[in-house]
Structures are given as structure tokens and as C-alpha cells.
Write a protein that holds these residues in place. Sequence first.
Motif, PDB file in Angstrom:
ATOM      1  N   THR A  63      13.535   8.012  -8.043  1.00  0.00           N
ATOM      2  CA  THR A  63      13.458   7.298  -6.767  1.00  0.00           C
ATOM      3  C   THR A  63      12.131   6.557  -6.710  1.00  0.00           C
ATOM      4  OG1 THR A  63      13.550   7.440  -4.364  1.00  0.00           O
ATOM      5  CG2 THR A  63      12.404   9.200  -5.481  1.00  0.00           C
ATOM      6  N   ILE A  64      12.108   5.438  -5.992  1.00  0.00           N
ATOM      7  CA  ILE A  64      10.837   4.732  -5.825  1.00  0.00           C
ATOM      8  C   ILE A  64      10.530   4.593  -4.344  1.00  0.00           C
ATOM      9  CG2 ILE A  64      10.976   3.416  -7.966  1.00  0.00           C
ATOM     10  CD1 ILE A  64      11.835   1.010  -6.151  1.00  0.00           C
ATOM     11  N   TYR A  65      11.306   5.299  -3.511  1.00  0.00           N
ATOM     12  CA  TYR A  65      11.145   5.109  -2.076  1.00  0.00           C
ATOM     13  C   TYR A  65      10.000   5.929  -1.501  1.00  0.00           C
ATOM     14  CZ  TYR A  65      15.494   2.702  -2.811  1.00  0.00           C
ATOM     15  OH  TYR A  65      16.443   1.838  -3.280  1.00  0.00           O
TER      16      TYR A  65
ATOM     17  N   SER B 178       5.263   5.589   1.574  1.00  0.00           N
ATOM     18  CA  SER B 178       6.665   5.211   1.439  1.00  0.00           C
ATOM     19  C   SER B 178       6.734   3.747   1.028  1.00  0.00           C
ATOM     20  CB  SER B 178       7.400   5.426   2.750  1.00  0.00           C
ATOM     21  OG  SER B 178       6.968   4.488   3.704  1.00  0.00           O
ATOM     22  N   LEU B 179       7.806   3.398   0.344  1.00  0.00           N
ATOM     23  CA  LEU B 179       7.978   2.008  -0.074  1.00  0.00           C
ATOM     24  C   LEU B 179       8.017   1.101   1.157  1.00  0.00           C
ATOM     25  CD1 LEU B 179       8.416  -0.042  -2.269  1.00  0.00           C
ATOM     26  CD2 LEU B 179      10.830   0.533  -2.314  1.00  0.00           C
ATOM     27  N   ARG B 180       8.539   1.625   2.244  1.00  0.00           N
ATOM     28  CA  ARG B 180       8.592   0.869   3.481  1.00  0.00           C
ATOM     29  C   ARG B 180       7.182   0.454   3.922  1.00  0.00           C
ATOM     30  NH1 ARG B 180      11.674   1.954   8.972  1.00  0.00           N
ATOM     31  NH2 ARG B 180      12.884   3.457   7.793  1.00  0.00           N
ATOM     32  N   ASP B 181       6.241   1.422   3.914  1.00  0.00           N
ATOM     33  CA  ASP B 181       4.869   1.104   4.319  1.00  0.00           C
ATOM     34  C   ASP B 181       4.181   0.196   3.314  1.00  0.00           C
ATOM     35  OD1 ASP B 181       5.126   2.579   6.596  1.00  0.00           O
ATOM     36  OD2 ASP B 181       4.318   4.422   5.714  1.00  0.00           O
ATOM     37  N   LEU B 182       4.547   0.367   2.046  1.00  0.00           N
ATOM     38  CA  LEU B 182       3.972  -0.454   0.990  1.00  0.00           C
ATOM     39  C   LEU B 182       4.382  -1.918   1.187  1.00  0.00           C
ATOM     40  CD1 LEU B 182       2.165   0.458  -1.287  1.00  0.00           C
ATOM     41  CD2 LEU B 182       4.168   0.794  -2.713  1.00  0.00           C
ATOM     42  N   ILE B 183       5.628  -2.137   1.595  1.00  0.00           N
ATOM     43  CA  ILE B 183       6.135  -3.496   1.791  1.00  0.00           C
ATOM     44  C   ILE B 183       5.481  -4.160   2.995  1.00  0.00           C
ATOM     45  CG2 ILE B 183       8.186  -4.726   2.600  1.00  0.00           C
ATOM     46  CD1 ILE B 183       9.811  -3.238   0.655  1.00  0.00           C
TER      47      ILE B 183
ATOM     48  N   HIS C  52       3.421  -2.355 -10.537  1.00  0.00           N
ATOM     49  CA  HIS C  52       3.669  -1.124 -11.285  1.00  0.00           C
ATOM     50  C   HIS C  52       5.060  -0.569 -10.953  1.00  0.00           C
ATOM     51  CE1 HIS C  52       2.756   2.618 -13.293  1.00  0.00           C
ATOM     52  NE2 HIS C  52       3.005   3.308 -12.191  1.00  0.00           N
ATOM     53  N   LEU C  53       5.374  -0.578  -9.649  1.00  0.00           N
ATOM     54  CA  LEU C  53       6.682  -0.100  -9.186  1.00  0.00           C
ATOM     55  C   LEU C  53       7.824  -0.898  -9.799  1.00  0.00           C
ATOM     56  CD1 LEU C  53       6.834   0.743  -5.404  1.00  0.00           C
ATOM     57  CD2 LEU C  53       7.075   2.238  -7.371  1.00  0.00           C
ATOM     58  N   LYS C  54       7.676  -2.233  -9.803  1.00  0.00           N
ATOM     59  CA  LYS C  54       8.741  -3.089 -10.355  1.00  0.00           C
ATOM     60  C   LYS C  54       9.013  -2.732 -11.799  1.00  0.00           C
ATOM     61  CE  LYS C  54       8.026  -7.201  -7.597  1.00  0.00           C
ATOM     62  NZ  LYS C  54       8.018  -8.655  -7.488  1.00  0.00           N
ATOM     63  N   ARG C  55       7.948  -2.442 -12.554  1.00  0.00           N
ATOM     64  CA  ARG C  55       8.115  -2.076 -13.963  1.00  0.00           C
ATOM     65  C   ARG C  55       8.811  -0.724 -14.106  1.00  0.00           C
ATOM     66  NH1 ARG C  55       2.958  -3.914 -14.724  1.00  0.00           N
ATOM     67  NH2 ARG C  55       2.166  -1.777 -14.538  1.00  0.00           N
ATOM     68  N   GLU C  56       8.422   0.226 -13.259  1.00  0.00           N
ATOM     69  CA  GLU C  56       8.899   1.603 -13.412  1.00  0.00           C
ATOM     70  C   GLU C  56      10.256   1.847 -12.751  1.00  0.00           C
ATOM     71  OE1 GLU C  56       7.347   4.156 -15.002  1.00  0.00           O
ATOM     72  OE2 GLU C  56       5.757   2.811 -15.702  1.00  0.00           O
ATOM     73  N   ALA C  57      10.625   0.970 -11.816  1.00  0.00           N
ATOM     74  CA  ALA C  57      11.812   1.187 -10.983  1.00  0.00           C
ATOM     75  C   ALA C  57      13.075   1.556 -11.762  1.00  0.00           C
ATOM     76  CB  ALA C  57      12.063  -0.013 -10.091  1.00  0.00           C
ATOM     77  N   PRO C  58      13.382   0.839 -12.869  1.00  0.00           N
ATOM     78  CA  PRO C  58      14.670   1.132 -13.512  1.00  0.00           C
ATOM     79  C   PRO C  58      14.809   2.573 -14.003  1.00  0.00           C
ATOM     80  CG  PRO C  58      13.790  -0.976 -14.272  1.00  0.00           C
ATOM     81  CD  PRO C  58      12.698  -0.316 -13.493  1.00  0.00           C
TER      82      PRO C  58
ATOM     83  N   GLU D 228      10.987  12.416 -13.869  1.00  0.00           N
ATOM     84  CA  GLU D 228      10.931  10.943 -13.860  1.00  0.00           C
ATOM     85  C   GLU D 228      10.494  10.422 -12.503  1.00  0.00           C
ATOM     86  OE1 GLU D 228      14.308  11.954 -15.010  1.00  0.00           O
ATOM     87  OE2 GLU D 228      14.424  11.151 -17.046  1.00  0.00           O
ATOM     88  N   PHE D 229       9.184  10.435 -12.255  1.00  0.00           N
ATOM     89  CA  PHE D 229       8.691   9.944 -10.973  1.00  0.00           C
ATOM     90  C   PHE D 229       7.591   8.912 -11.216  1.00  0.00           C
ATOM     91  CE2 PHE D 229       4.811  12.409 -11.321  1.00  0.00           C
ATOM     92  CZ  PHE D 229       5.191  13.496 -12.091  1.00  0.00           C
ATOM     93  N   VAL D 230       7.358   8.112 -10.195  1.00  0.00           N
ATOM     94  CA  VAL D 230       6.338   7.078 -10.303  1.00  0.00           C
ATOM     95  C   VAL D 230       5.097   7.539  -9.552  1.00  0.00           C
ATOM     96  CG1 VAL D 230       5.956   4.610 -10.109  1.00  0.00           C
ATOM     97  CG2 VAL D 230       8.270   5.520  -9.930  1.00  0.00           C
TER      98      VAL D 230
END
Lengths: 457, 457
Positions: free
Chosen positions: A171-173, A189-194, A161-167, A145-147
Motif C-alpha cells: 500500500t502507498i496510502y 497519509s498520501l492524502r496529506d502528502l498530496i 520516491h512513491l511513484k517509483r515504489e508504488a507498483p 513490502e512497504f515504502v
Amino acid sequence: MEYLEDHERRELWDTIQDALFNDQIDQFRAEFLEMHPYDQAKIFEEQTQDVRMQIYTYLSPDEIAEVMEHIDVDDIEEYFTEMDPRFAAQILAEISTDDAADILNELDKNQVASFLTIMDKESASDIKELLYYEEKTAGSIMTTEFVVIRANQTVREAMLHLKREAPDAETIYYVFVIDEDKHLVGVISLRDLIIAEEDWYISEVMSDRVVSVQVGEDQEDVAQLMRDYDFLALPVVDFQNHMLGIITVDDIMDVMEEEASDDYSKLAGVSDLDRPDENAFAAAKKRLPWLVILLFLGMMTASLIGRFEETLNQVAILAVFIPLIAGMAGNTGTQALAVAVRGLATGEHEKEGILKLVFREAGTGLITGLTCGVLVTFIVYFWQGDYYLGLLVGISIMSTLIVATLAGALVPLLMHKLNVDPAVASGPFITTINDIISILIYFGMATTFLRLHLLIS
Amino acid sequence: MEYLEDHERRELWDTIQDALFNDQIDQFRAEFLEMHPYDQAKIFEEQTQDVRMQIYTYLSPDEIAEVMEHIDVDDIEEYFTEMDPRFAAQILAEISTDDAADILNELDKNQVASFLTIMDKESASDIKELLYYEEKTAGSIMTTEFVVIRANQTVREAMLHLKREAPDAETIYYVFVIDEDKHLVGVISLRDLIIAEEDWYISEVMSDRVVSVQVGEDQEDVAQLMRDYDFLALPVVDFQNHMLGIITVDDIMDVMEEEASDDYSKLAGVSDLDRPDENAFAAAKKRLPWLVILLFLGMMTASLIGRFEETLNQVAILAVFIPLIAGMAGNTGTQALAVAVRGLATGEHEKEGILKLVFREAGTGLITGLTCGVLVTFIVYFWQGDYYLGLLVGISIMSTLIVATLAGALVPLLMHKLNVDPAVASGPFITTINDIISILIYFGMATTFLRLHLLIS
């Protein structure tokens, strides 16, 4: 709030129990689901079967799945056997695939087959795939189960896409980037994405130096890598670099604990550390096999000394130093063993070269042997007033320490070469081997001394 | 790309070395900074002082800081001593506060004072605060670079705040919520923050059941908690629930490795496991103290047997079974010790109750003792043809196993009660204690048998 201490969990349980007792399903759900799944699991495990059957009807499969993910797999068979099989299959489909595969590995084959037949096709095929990987490899601890995102997406598209798959994702980090043929090509990383601007392309912000592990890689090596590089998740690929799954840091912590406890118990000569809820019979059952093997090895030592009965009859004082010499051989052997096993586990010996290790251990044995030998010679001389006896014990200790140190280091190395887990050469095993070596050296030397008429009986 | 194998790192280094050699600063930076800091550190550590001095001038303090965070603190003193102190202070200010405090703990006090004086005031005071916490507590492994938000912010405001803080924070995947007085009141994962609607308030989406640890809590307990609850970060609070810092999962992995290796080396009787770059002298220096202590304990065993010289003179065959009996006492003691130490480490014995453990170990000793005792009686009888000798050895083994099992479990428990680390009761130590116990039982019984004229000499 602090985390729950045992007594707090028990108090909380009292209120929950009332709700169960009075069939107040809403109140039960409100109280129970408010807790962390780890605490839910602790409380669940303390219940009788009747109460558990009631809980199954009060919670949905995905709520039970969360509880099950925090229960030790060794205890889980009972629960999946007492449930309605349809319900159990639904739970398994909700549990993250790596944990589900672990659980199925504990159940009997017919049960597994029936669960996989009832389950929805997609979950079943995901889990089946994991069941196929060998134990203790990257494949056996990864989850599917990975994104993933594509390099030609924009940051905005990727975030949506991440918001949809997150639940559903483990991990989504860390988000992995693949090309059209599912080859792993990057990571962000989600950090760099933000931090990134929304209309940049993923290809511009991702790192293409993505670290991955092969699906057949040893789980201990994966743990080492994760610790060295401080990753939160690692992608698992096949030999063509197709992405197959991810391993998350929480699974790695379990691996580290398992491997450490494994090495530790083997050094102590217990096949498996007892668990607190076990009784004396269960504990004895785990320890007896080792003790009986060691008993027979010990009888060999005894029969060895028996061959020197003549020598012993002449100089009974020789017996006095048997435990000292055998004990020192065991001690130094265990030290060398521990160093070698840890070095092999961390891969440090491979860098260092086996020959260098052997030379170092020989040197270490020589230094410790000389020191202890000289010390003992003087102590025995002053105590017994016999110069030759002092020399005999001293030289025996010295030779014993050199040989026993080398044996302690070489046995695990040999096992490693033969692809046997070096930790199997447990402490008590090496100790007993070294007992035999030391007795041979001591009595061999004593008999020689006697023939030379050096020892006065 | 796979992670770098040693030879790949070396190849990469060749191109980087060329750049250094030809003073091509741009090319060096391009190649070097492309690597993961762990690989940068591995390469950096292999360099001579001259090359290191050149690297310091090619990289900025925050770039060097990343390298230093991946170097073992035990090796780091040399580097900070050879640098320009101003440059070193700048690096320390850039390193995450927990790692900076670890490094300063390795340096000598004058050096620390001068670095803290040169450094900017804010970084210096953050680090000073951490230096104050006792080793191996939550305070000593936490970092003060964390992001907090307020409960009355909206999700949009919180996300904007996060974007600003992300580059400097240790982690942004768990965001902690505080009130006006800096009390910790909630937590929200970045995952939930991303899924939430932008105009919701944090108070509506956060969890107010936030798990935290006290600043003085033992690092081993923190690790246990993190593993049980699968957290990526834990907030550290003082006794009034003010938030002081966070502990991240990568630090916890280091703690787990450290504690496991600590327990393991103590069971083996080595104060500290050797490192591969050490020579025989360094290794011997670590092992000799244990060996010498054990040597003196062993001399006690010898002098104990000396007191039974009369008995030995009459029945020399008695000596044959000394290593067997002493060895079995050591083996069972090590097993019981390992179980007790691990049980204490994981806190399982506290739930179980000490008395229950003692009863269980006594029971386990009884079962293993009876089994081995009966076995040995028959073997010795058939081997030596002496019924009384068989009985003597058998009864001795049985009593020894019971007492030695109890001793193995009780010594660490007693140490725990006295607030001494139970792992100090190492394997060899327990083994030697049990040698003494077993000799007393065996010869005490043999002397009694002799007085009753049961043993034929």
C-alpha cells in the motif's frame, strides 16, 4: 459492471475455454487478464489439472501470483505441487511476502526448502524471516513490502520516491517515516502528502504520534486496534522500534472473519466449520470427536442418575423434570459463556475486573433463578397438584440457574488465566458440565425431601 | 509511540484536566487535539456532564464532530441532548453523512426534525436522503462525501480536483469516474493516478470494469464482496447505475464485527451481548426472555415424559439415560445449525443447492448416529448387563442423532426460505426442539419394547 455472479463467471468462462481449446493464447490472455484476480481465482479453481497445466504456460509468474493470492491457502498445496518447481519458486517470489509465507506453511518441509533454494536470494530471505514468526501474531500477517521515506526529504522528493515504489508496495496510502537507524519516527497519509506544498519538508507535515504494534502482538488485538482507529495500514516494529513490516486492512478483514468463525464454531462444538464442497464423511469426521467426548461425559451423567435409582423407583415422576432442569442449566450456562468469551476477546473484562464480572454473573443468576424458580413452582403445583414436588422442582431450577450461570462465566475466565483459549470451553462442553451439576442438585434435593417424607410416591 | 494504553490515556488526561481546571483553553486544545480522535473519544466519555459542557465551549463543531465519530452510537443520545441545539446541528453537519444518519436514528423524532431545520440546507438534505434507506442495507452505511472525476479530464486536472476535494472526502484512494448523466463508468486508484503521465486522459488509465453494489443490497453481502475483492471503497448505485455514494472499508469492519457478534449471541441464546458497564439487572433483562421461553418449551418436554409415566413406573432405569439422549440430540443439532447458518450467511449454500445439503446432513447424521449408537449399546450392555436395554438406548441415540442433525440443518434453511433471519433459530431453541424429538423417539421405542416384553423391570 456489477461484480460477477456465478453464472456470469461461467458464461465468461465458456469464451475463455474456447480460446484454450483452440490454443489461442492471445485471446485467452485478453479475456482472462481483464477480470479481477478474485474472479480469475474462482474460474481457475474450477478447472481440471490438464487445463491448469495449460494455463501455467499461458501466463507469467507474476500473473499467476495474482491469482494465487486470491485462493484459500488450504486449497493451494495441490497447485504448487503439480507445477514445475522453478516456475513455482518464481511465483512465490512475486506473491506478497505475507501470502507467500502462508502458502509455504501449508507445504511440506522438503518442498519449502527446495523452493527457497531455487528462488532469488532477496525474496527467499524476506520470506524466511516471516516463516520464523509465530502463527496468529502481528509478525505472521505483516508484509515486508512497504515504502518508507526520510524526515529530511521534501514532499516533492517523497512523491517521486512513491511513484517509483508504488507498483511493488502493498500500500502507498500510509507512508512511514524512519530515521538513519531505521527507527520509526512518523507517518503521513498520501492524502496529506498530496495536499502539502511541494517544497515543505516531511518533518513539517508528518505526524510523529505514529501508532505501531509489536511484532509478537496477537493478531486479534491488532484487528481491534485497526477497527478502533480506522487505519488502512499499521506499522510493525521490534522492541527497539525498528520498522519490520506493515499490516494492511485487507489482511485484517481476513483475521476478523477467521476469529469470528473460530469463536462461532467453538460455541457450537464443531472443531472447524464444514465447507460446501465436503461430503458427509468429511463432515462427520469433524463433528464425531466432539460427539464422542460428549457421549462419555453424558454417560457420566447417566451413571450419576443411576446412583439415585432408589429415589427414582420410589418417585418415578421425578424423571419427568430431568430434561427441563438439565436443559435450563445448559441454556443459562451457554449465555454466560458467550458473554464471558466475547468480553475476554474484546479485552473488556480486563478493564472491568474479574471480581466484578463474577459478582455480576452471580447476581444475574440469582435474578433469573428466582424468576424461573417461582414460575416453575406454580406451574408444577397446578399441573401435578403436589405442593412439595412444585417446591422441589422450583428450588432445583433456582439453585441450578445460579450455579450454572457462574460456571458458564468462570470456566472461560479460568482458562484465560491458564493461558488456554477460552473459546475452547465450547457450548456443548459447558452444557454437559452443567447437566451434571443440575442432576446433582436435583436428585440430592429430592433424596433429602424423601428422607423427610415430604414427597408422596 | 505505541497506541495509548488505558493508563497512558489517564496520565495524559491528568495534564489535560489541569488545563481545564485553570481555564487554560490554549493548553487544553494543544494537548487534546494532538491525540487520535479515538483516544479523544475514550477520554471524553469518561467525563462528567460539567466537564463535557466546558469541552463543548473549548472546541469547534468540526473538532467535536471528529470525537463523536468515534463514540458508539448507542451512547451518543445523551451528548446531543445536553448541547445547545444550534451547536449540535453544526456538529451533525460536520460529521460524515453516514455517521450523522446513524446518530439521528438514535434520537427522538422531534429532536431530529429540529436539528434538520437548524442545519444548513445542503447537509440536511444529504442526511435526510440517508435516513430514508432501510437499516442494514448498502444505502444505510454509505456516505455521500465522495470525489468523482470525468473520463475526459486529464490526469493533471484530476489530481488538482482531488487536492481541492481531499479535505472533505471520506476517501480519495479510489476515485470514481462518471459521465454527464452521473452514470458510473469507471474507477481509478490514487496509486494508478500517481503513476500515470500527467497529460494522459482519465479514460485511457481508468478501469471500466468497476464493481458496484445496489443501494438496497444487504450490508453482509457488501462486506463479503469487499473482503473477497480487497477493495478499500465500493461505489453504491441505483438501478439505473447513477452513483449515490461510497462505502469505505472502515464501515465494513464495523459491519463484520456487528454481524459476527449478532450470529454469536443468537447461537448462545442472548438477544444482545451484555456490555461491561451493565449491572446484573440489565444483564438479566436481556437473558430472561429467552430463558422463560425455553422454560415453557422445557415444560412441554416434561409433560411429554409425563405421558410415559406408566412406562417409567415399570422400568425406572429408563430415566437414567434421558439426559444423555436429550443432550446428544442438542449437541448434534447445534453443530448442524452452526454449519447451516454460516453457510447461509456466506451464500455458500446457494451455490451448493439445498437438496445436496439435506442429503449431506442426513449422511453425516447416519455416520455419527451409527458410531455413537454402537458405542452406547456396548457400554450400556456391559454396565447394566441388559442386552435389550443396551439395544434400546443405542437405537434411540442413533435415530435421535439422524433426526436431530437434520432438524438442526433444516430449521435455519426453512427460516431462510420464509425470509426470516436463520440465526434466530438459536442454539438453545434447536436444543430444546431436539430434546422433544429425542424424548419421543426414546420413550416411543421403550414402550414398544415393553409391549413386546423385551425389557425386564
